[in-house]
Design an enzyme around this catalytic site. Structure first.
Site, mmCIF file in Angstrom:
data_model
loop_
_atom_site.group_PDB
_atom_site.id
_atom_site.type_symbol
_atom_site.label_atom_id
_atom_site.label_comp_id
_atom_site.label_asym_id
_atom_site.label_seq_id
_atom_site.Cartn_x
_atom_site.Cartn_y
_atom_site.Cartn_z
ATOM 1 N N HIS A 249 0.983 4.462 -7.660
ATOM 2 C CA HIS A 249 1.339 4.941 -6.318
ATOM 3 C C HIS A 249 2.815 4.662 -6.012
ATOM 4 C CE1 HIS A 249 0.368 5.413 -1.880
ATOM 5 N NE2 HIS A 249 1.402 4.600 -1.782
ATOM 6 N N GLU A 250 3.244 3.440 -6.275
ATOM 7 C CA GLU A 250 4.634 3.078 -5.941
ATOM 8 C C GLU A 250 5.626 3.826 -6.821
ATOM 9 O OE1 GLU A 250 4.982 1.683 -3.256
ATOM 10 O OE2 GLU A 250 3.039 0.736 -2.982
ATOM 11 N N HIS A 253 6.251 7.154 -5.366
ATOM 12 C CA HIS A 253 7.303 7.124 -4.328
ATOM 13 C C HIS A 253 8.689 7.060 -4.972
ATOM 14 C CE1 HIS A 253 4.745 6.766 -0.843
ATOM 15 N NE2 HIS A 253 4.298 5.549 -1.115
#
Ligand SMILES: [Zn+2]
Length: 332
Positions: A249-250, A253
């Protein structure tokens, strides 16, 4: 010092700063003003930061708190500013290399990203943050599986190669506190490589956060990188969030993806056409969730939502294209 980087957080109980927070395990939906939540001093600080920082951050949070407020979400103004810049950069690049080159570069694992992992520990015990090399290698494997489409999503252009593991004992950086001078000091001392080097900082995190990340910027900012709760790595102790998907997820980003619930049901949402609009973050692993009248169920299985690790397993083709375009314009 350049502008502060945009951060994206994944957290446990609900705070995060100027950008997007991934709160985990919450079942309630609806915005709560910060003041009425279980506001800690840190939460207030984050809210302040939110007001000051025009670039925004995002966080993923874990836990079963009641907090729904997501101060890490980008405001529309922040998003429009970022998107205008991104569009300009894409246009410049298209002029340079030709549109056809642009559109064909999304396929296959054409980019291998070097990864430098910093293990921030209090002491040399596991409880003190000293996780084993095997967990880190497992995390790299999870990134490679997730970004290759092997878990069931679209194949992206990215593969990841572990370059080094850097173990640092420093109680002043443990836990890692988002947005603090200690975080800046840590990254200033430890960050390695270019804009295309993925620096991952592992440790205990303050405020129940699972992680946070910076969006790409045109110039290298020392804050660039992703911060991930060490026990969220595969085999860690963060129940429901210990399969390595916070890392995925990170990094999403870091490669310019927003949350699937960015912008709610209106407008262009997360700026990706093939992720159905979603009114708010999804937690746990809901069945048949459909919070917007526009077509499609909520994308709860997408890595950029807030569901349990066991529930999220895919990026979409549109996200894959957005990431390679971002790579070519910001990080290549
Ligand atoms: Zn996030």
């Amino acid at each position: 010092m350049g502008p502060r980087p945009v951060l994206l957080n994944r957290r446990i109980a609900g705070i995060a700063s100027t950008s997007m927070a991934l709160v985990l395990g919450v079942a309630t939906v609806g915005l709560l003003p910060v003041a009425t939540t279980t506001a800690s001093p840190a939460a207030a600080a984050v809210a302040d930061e939110h007001c000051e920082d025009p670039t925004g951050t995002a966080a993923r949070v874990r836990g079963d708190a009641v907090v729904k407020h997501d101060p890490n979400e980008l405001t529309m103004a922040q998003l429009h500013q970022r998107e205008a810049e991104f569009a300009d950069l894409l246009q410049e690049r298209a002029k340079r290399v030709g549109q056809r080159t642009l559109s064909t570069q999304a396929a296959a694992a054409s980019v291998t990203i070097p990864v430098v992992v910093h293990v921030i520990r209090r002491d040399t015990t596991r409880a003190g943050g000293n996780i084993p090399d095997s967990m880190i290698q497992s995390q790299i494997n999870v990134l490679n599986q997730s970004f290759s489409g092997a878990t069931g999503g679209a194949a992206t252009a990215f593969a990841f190669q572990l370059q080094s593991i850097n173990r640092v004992t420093n109680t002043a950086w443990y836990p890692i506190r988002q947005g603090t001078s200690a975080e800046r000091q840590m990254k200033t001392q430890l960050r390695q490589g270019t804009k295309g080097t993925l620096n991952i900082y592992l440790g205990e995190l303050s405020n129940g956060l699972l992680g946070w990340a910076t969006f790409p910027q045109t110039t290298l900012n020392v804050m660039d990188g992703v911060v991930v709760l060490s026990e969220s790595l595969p085999g860690g102790t963060a129940t429901n969030y210990n399969q390595g998907d916070t890392g995925t997820h990170e990094v999403g980003h870091w490669l310019n993806l927003y949350h699937t619930f960015q912008g709610g049901c209106s407008g262009q949402g997360d700026q990706v056409a093939d992720t159905p609009a979603e009114a708010s973050p999804a937690y746990q692993c809901p069945t048949g969730r459909d919070t917007c009248t526009s077509p499609g169920l909520d994308p709860i299985t997408n890595f950029m939502d807030y569901t349990y690790d066991s529930c999220m397993y895919q990026f979409t083709p549109g996200q894959a294209t957005r990431m390679i375009n971002a790579w070519n314009t910001y990080r290549a």
